[in-house]
Design a protein around this motif. Structure first.
Motif, PDB file in Angstrom:
ATOM      1  N   LEU A 138       0.595  -1.289  -0.070  1.00  0.00           N
ATOM      2  CA  LEU A 138      -0.015   0.019   0.123  1.00  0.00           C
ATOM      3  C   LEU A 138       0.645   0.861  -0.090  1.00  0.00           C
ATOM      4  O   LEU A 138       0.626   2.040  -0.607  1.00  0.00           O
ATOM      5  N   ASP A 139       1.885   1.353   0.708  1.00  0.00           N
ATOM      6  CA  ASP A 139       2.868   2.487   0.884  1.00  0.00           C
ATOM      7  C   ASP A 139       3.175   2.869  -0.267  1.00  0.00           C
ATOM      8  O   ASP A 139       3.687   3.953  -1.089  1.00  0.00           O
ATOM      9  N   ALA A 140       3.920   1.622  -1.384  1.00  0.00           N
ATOM     10  CA  ALA A 140       4.668   1.342  -2.585  1.00  0.00           C
ATOM     11  C   ALA A 140       3.472   2.167  -3.496  1.00  0.00           C
ATOM     12  O   ALA A 140       3.765   3.055  -4.579  1.00  0.00           O
ATOM     13  N   TRP A 141       1.952   1.028  -3.830  1.00  0.00           N
ATOM     14  CA  TRP A 141       1.488   1.797  -4.406  1.00  0.00           C
ATOM     15  C   TRP A 141       0.404   3.628  -3.940  1.00  0.00           C
ATOM     16  O   TRP A 141       0.553   4.076  -5.717  1.00  0.00           O
ATOM     17  N   ALA A 142       0.816   4.277  -3.050  1.00  0.00           N
ATOM     18  CA  ALA A 142       0.825   5.364  -2.878  1.00  0.00           C
ATOM     19  C   ALA A 142       1.205   6.250  -3.380  1.00  0.00           C
ATOM     20  O   ALA A 142       1.009   7.516  -3.974  1.00  0.00           O
ATOM     21  N   GLU A 143       3.472   5.703  -3.854  1.00  0.00           N
ATOM     22  CA  GLU A 143       3.790   6.282  -4.315  1.00  0.00           C
ATOM     23  C   GLU A 143       3.523   6.425  -6.239  1.00  0.00           C
ATOM     24  O   GLU A 143       4.161   7.397  -7.732  1.00  0.00           O
ATOM     25  N   VAL A 144       2.761   5.172  -6.537  1.00  0.00           N
ATOM     26  CA  VAL A 144       2.663   4.593  -7.978  1.00  0.00           C
ATOM     27  C   VAL A 144       1.774   5.583  -8.602  1.00  0.00           C
ATOM     28  O   VAL A 144       1.521   5.812  -9.696  1.00  0.00           O
TER      29      VAL A 144
END
Length: 385
Positions: A225-231
């Protein structure tokens, strides 16, 4: 399929129908061995907290306990040794273990010569070693990486309970070598087979990233989820579909995190699925954000479906399955920014996605069911000498 000498093969696990990859693997191998003409029996110690549906089975199953065996505290230190209630509970548990191990003995004694006992989880081995396995080949397995196991209580238990089995199997040569380095000279390795090889790969036409796994800390959905927030700001037309379930508390925490990150409009919580092939066909990219794995079945399934994959390099099994830069992209474990960049690379370049997805479907066929069954049969023959 090639014909092999017929054997009695027992799979002994914590549970017959526990939700998770070990159970899925056990029943896949049980089916394959049954189709090869072996007599298979799957045994569980106790009923699980979370059950998976198994459908109709071609072989018998047995669960030893009607209720979960008593949980006991530590006997270490003066306080532990003098705790009367704990001593009584420990004695009851030991007596119950002997009683249930006698059921295993009865099953094993009815087997034909050349029978094999495959213990898929070390907790279950505590009952197997109380049973009479005279004349049987006993194989103990660890379905997680050496590194992840070493962080848990299972590490010492593997060393204790698997030290005298005929073969202790890790999932990769790299992990087997590390177990040998710990004095486990009976260690070797056996990879998992592809759970299925779909006849039709994903068309990769949907702007969807797929994740499949339990909603558990080990599976790293919080990091995803943290990575997706950047993507997602760079790719607002893409969606993240998360397949899987977990404890209610875990799901609630993750969904609150999703809301706090402003991702509710781009993340779909799909729940558990009994049709993984269809879930994968609906995506164009697969992501594995786990903190720890053994030889992840979901990753193999995704590659068989021709999806380009991004994953944390959390275990030897992961970088053995994925050829980084050829059929998928790896990020250093825990480096959320790096995982986000790997996803960004795949989402930004359809040609790259297609090239890697096609390569994934081709390369993963080195783990076909026929090839892995052949390796098992060769191991049985070798240990019988």
């Amino acid at each position: 399929m090639t014909e092999y000498p017929q054997r009695d093969i027992f799979f002994v696990s914590n549970s017959v129908d526990e939700l998770g990859g070990v159970t899925s693997w056990s029943h896949q191998m049980a089916r394959l061995f049954t189709e090869n003409g072996h007599r298979v029996h799957v045994v569980g110690i106790t009923e699980p907290a979370v059950v998976q549906e198994l459908g109709e089975l071609l072989y018998p199953t047995t669960t030893l306990y009607d209720v979960h065996p008593p949980r006991v505290g530590s006997a270490r230190g003066l306080k532990g040794r003098l705790n009367v209630a704990e001593r009584k509970l420990r004695a009851e548990r030991a007596a119950g273990m002997r009683e249930q191990a006698a059921k295993l003995t009865a099953l094993f004694r009815a087997a034909h010569p050349g029978a094999v006992v495959i213990v898929t989880q070390v907790w279950a081995m505590e009952w197997v070693e109380l049973a009479d396995t005279t004349g049987l080949t006993v194989i103990g397995m660890s379905h997680e990486s050496f590194g992840y196991c070493k962080k848990t209580s299972r590490f010492r238990r593997v060393q204790k309970h698997y030290k005298d089995v005929d073969r202790m199997l890790a999932l990769t040569r790299e992990d087997a070598d590390r177990w040998i380095g710990q004095g486990m000279n009976n260690a070797s390795f056996m990879p998992n087979p592809i759970p299925f090889m779909p006849g039709v790969p994903s068309p990769r036409t949907e702007n969807v990233v797929v994740s499949v796994g339990r909603l558990h800390d080990q599976k790293g959905i919080d990091m995803l989820l943290d990575a997706w927030a950047e993507v997602v700001p760079r790719h607002p037309d893409w969606r993240l579909r998360i397949y899987g379930s977990g404890e209610d508390e875990d799901e609630e925490i993750l969904k609150k995190q999703c809301t706090a990150l402003g991702l509710d409009d781009s993340v779909d919580w799909m729940g558990r699925t009994s049709d993984v092939p269809s879930a994968l066909r609906g995506g164009s990219v697969f992501v594995l954000p786990s903190r720890g794995e053994g030889f992840p079945l979901a990753l193999m399934e995704a590659m068989a479906a021709a999806l380009a994959c991004a994953a944390f390099d959390c275990a030897p099994g992961v970088h053995e399955i994925i050829h980084d830069g050829e059929d998928g992209l790896l990020a250093n474990l825990g480096n959320i920014g790096e995982l986000a960049r790997r996803l960004d690379t795949l989402l930004s370049d359809r040609t790259l996605r297609d090239t890697m997805g096609d390569a994934a479907r081709t390369n993963i066929q080195r783990y076909t069911a026929d090839e892995i069954v052949r390796k098992w049969e060769n191991l049985f023959a070798f240990l019988e000498r």
